[in-house]
Write a protein that holds these residues in place. Structure first.
Motif, mmCIF file in Angstrom:
data_model
loop_
_atom_site.group_PDB
_atom_site.id
_atom_site.type_symbol
_atom_site.label_atom_id
_atom_site.label_comp_id
_atom_site.label_asym_id
_atom_site.label_seq_id
_atom_site.Cartn_x
_atom_site.Cartn_y
_atom_site.Cartn_z
ATOM 1 N N UNK A 253 -10.235 9.738 97.845
ATOM 2 C CA UNK A 253 -10.470 9.111 96.185
ATOM 3 C C UNK A 253 -9.476 8.293 96.185
ATOM 4 N N UNK A 254 -9.222 7.804 94.915
ATOM 5 C CA UNK A 254 -8.617 6.664 94.357
ATOM 6 C C UNK A 254 -7.846 7.272 92.574
ATOM 7 N N UNK A 255 -8.023 8.717 92.827
ATOM 8 C CA UNK A 255 -6.754 8.543 91.884
ATOM 9 C C UNK A 255 -6.024 9.321 92.229
ATOM 10 N N UNK A 256 -5.009 8.550 91.299
ATOM 11 C CA UNK A 256 -3.661 9.032 91.524
ATOM 12 C C UNK A 256 -2.515 9.026 90.037
ATOM 13 N N UNK A 257 -1.380 9.764 90.433
ATOM 14 C CA UNK A 257 -0.857 9.282 88.934
ATOM 15 C C UNK A 257 0.290 8.353 89.443
ATOM 16 N N UNK A 258 0.783 7.705 90.624
ATOM 17 C CA UNK A 258 1.531 6.731 90.604
ATOM 18 C C UNK A 258 0.796 5.030 89.860
ATOM 19 N N UNK A 259 0.709 3.771 90.404
ATOM 20 C CA UNK A 259 0.131 2.811 90.363
ATOM 21 C C UNK A 259 1.634 1.430 90.773
ATOM 22 N N UNK A 260 1.180 2.023 92.595
ATOM 23 C CA UNK A 260 2.570 1.411 93.489
ATOM 24 C C UNK A 260 2.051 -0.297 93.140
ATOM 25 N N UNK A 261 3.483 -1.482 93.170
ATOM 26 C CA UNK A 261 2.980 -2.223 93.428
ATOM 27 C C UNK A 261 2.425 -2.794 95.276
ATOM 28 N N UNK A 262 2.542 -1.802 96.150
ATOM 29 C CA UNK A 262 3.098 -2.076 97.778
ATOM 30 C C UNK A 262 0.747 -1.354 97.887
ATOM 31 N N UNK A 263 0.694 -0.289 97.112
ATOM 32 C CA UNK A 263 -0.705 0.175 96.842
ATOM 33 C C UNK A 263 -2.202 -0.137 97.502
ATOM 34 N N UNK A 264 -2.169 -0.509 99.098
ATOM 35 C CA UNK A 264 -3.928 -1.016 99.784
ATOM 36 C C UNK A 264 -5.141 -0.383 98.733
#
Ligand code: SF4
Ligand code: SF4
Length: 328
Positions: free
Chosen positions: A38-49
């Motif tokens: 899934x796409x749930x994450x505690x971060x939102x990194x700049x490089x996230x594809x």
């Protein structure tokens, strides 16, 4: 010369390049089932594809997990690679691991971990759970200095990552041969990774010297120009330049080791793709219609032609790039 590059155009320059060099790209025997839960994450990194983040709702249900486990039980695929998002955040993460562990023959499990999740409230028992189950950890760590990590991943992420690595070391990760801990480097801008061996030596020296941290291997990954990283490049007006760099750095020696050759990528609804990048681009095998894992069998996948796009130049540039680092 810089060639204007348009996403979504019909011209697949990667396929053209393969054809010019008389290279065909087909799947071999599947050895890894990589499940993007899934796409749930505690971060939102700049490089996230994946465009992952705390507000994403797409997560794998228990019913889908059960169907995947049933399918897996009838194969000899030795490795299950869990990714996301932060895979640990789905409610049935531990259930998934318990079910895989109950299969015979034994399957190896990898957790692609962003480290900081191990310290979040509500996840306190997670690291010992992973250690008890001998789950290999592959953890993102784009630099050994705080400035670069915090710029790419968010303020405070470096400090959190160091604390998590210390916790993992205290549990035996990176020390006990049954508890492998690998780190992942990816560039913080529009350039290719440096030599994996040299960077690994730098990481080992610096993390040991400043923080007393040990780990097994460093994997260098190239950022593919899709998702949030493509948007970042576009904002900075260097998407075309980056694409050109990838194209100019095409290395045919990487083809044999591309991860799409031995990995089945599964999405949060159970649909299959050639790789996690194709998954994020929605490159379904059946003219845009989903084919689910339980609709295919392991043998029928061998020799299947791999779906490619211009983003594939990211995997074949320089030393190459896979989920297990450089190829050559
Ligand atoms: S790169 Fe990884 S840790 Fe960062 S937002 Fe994406 S899934 Fe989360
Ligand atoms: S993006 Fe990379 S792994 Fe995916 S199909 Fe293209 S070459 Fe293979």
């Amino acid at each position: 010369m810089t060639v204007m590059f348009a996403f979504g155009d019909q011209m697949n320059r990667f396929a053209q390049k393969l054809s010019e060099q008389s290279i065909s790209l087909h799947r071999g025997r599947p050895e890894i089932l990589q499940v993007n839960v899934g796409k749930l994450c505690n971060l939102t990194c700049v490089h996230c594809h994946v465009n992952a983040g705390p507000k994403r709702k797409e997560i794998m249900s228990r019913e889908t997990i059960d169907r995947i486990i049933d399918w897996l039980a009838n194969t000899d695929i030795p490795t299950v690679d869990l990714t996301g998002g932060a895979p640990e955040m789905i409610p049935d993460f531990r259930y998934f691991i318990d079910e895989v562990k109950s299969l015979r023959p034994h399957r190896h499990i990898i957790d692609r971990c962003n480290l900081t999740i191990l310290l979040e409230q509500g996840y306190e028992g997670l690291a010992p759970f992973l250690a008890r189950n001998k789950v290999e950890i592959i953890a993102s760590m784009p630099c050994y200095s705080p400035e670069n990590v915090n710029a790419q991943r968010g303020e405070g992420v470096f400090e959190g990552s160091i604390a998590a690595l210390r916790l993992l070391n205290s549990l035996g990760y990176g020390i006990d041969p049954e508890l492998p801990l690998h780190l992942v480097y990816n560039p913080v801008g529009a350039f290719l990774p440096p030599s994996q061996d040299e960077l690994e030596a730098d990481y080992k020296r610096e993390l040991q010297k400043h923080f007393g941290i040990v780990f097994n291997k460093l994997y260098t990954l190239t950022n593919l120009p899709i998702g949030r990283f493509a948007a970042y490049l576009r904002r900075n007006n260097n998407l075309d330049e980056y694409m050109q760099l990838l194209i100019d750095s095409f290395n045919p020696a990487t083809i044999e080791g591309l991860m799409c050759r031995n990995t089945i990528s599964v999405g949060w609804r159970g649909e299959v793709y050639d790789c996690d990048f194709n998954q994020q681009l929605g490159m379904q095998w059946n003219n845009g219609q989903p084919i689910f894992l339980w609709d295919v069998n392991q043998d029928s996948l061998e020799n299947r032609e791999i779906m490619t796009g211009n983003h594939c130049f990211g995997c074949t540039a320089g030393a190459g790039s896979t989920c297990g680092g450089a190829i050559v």
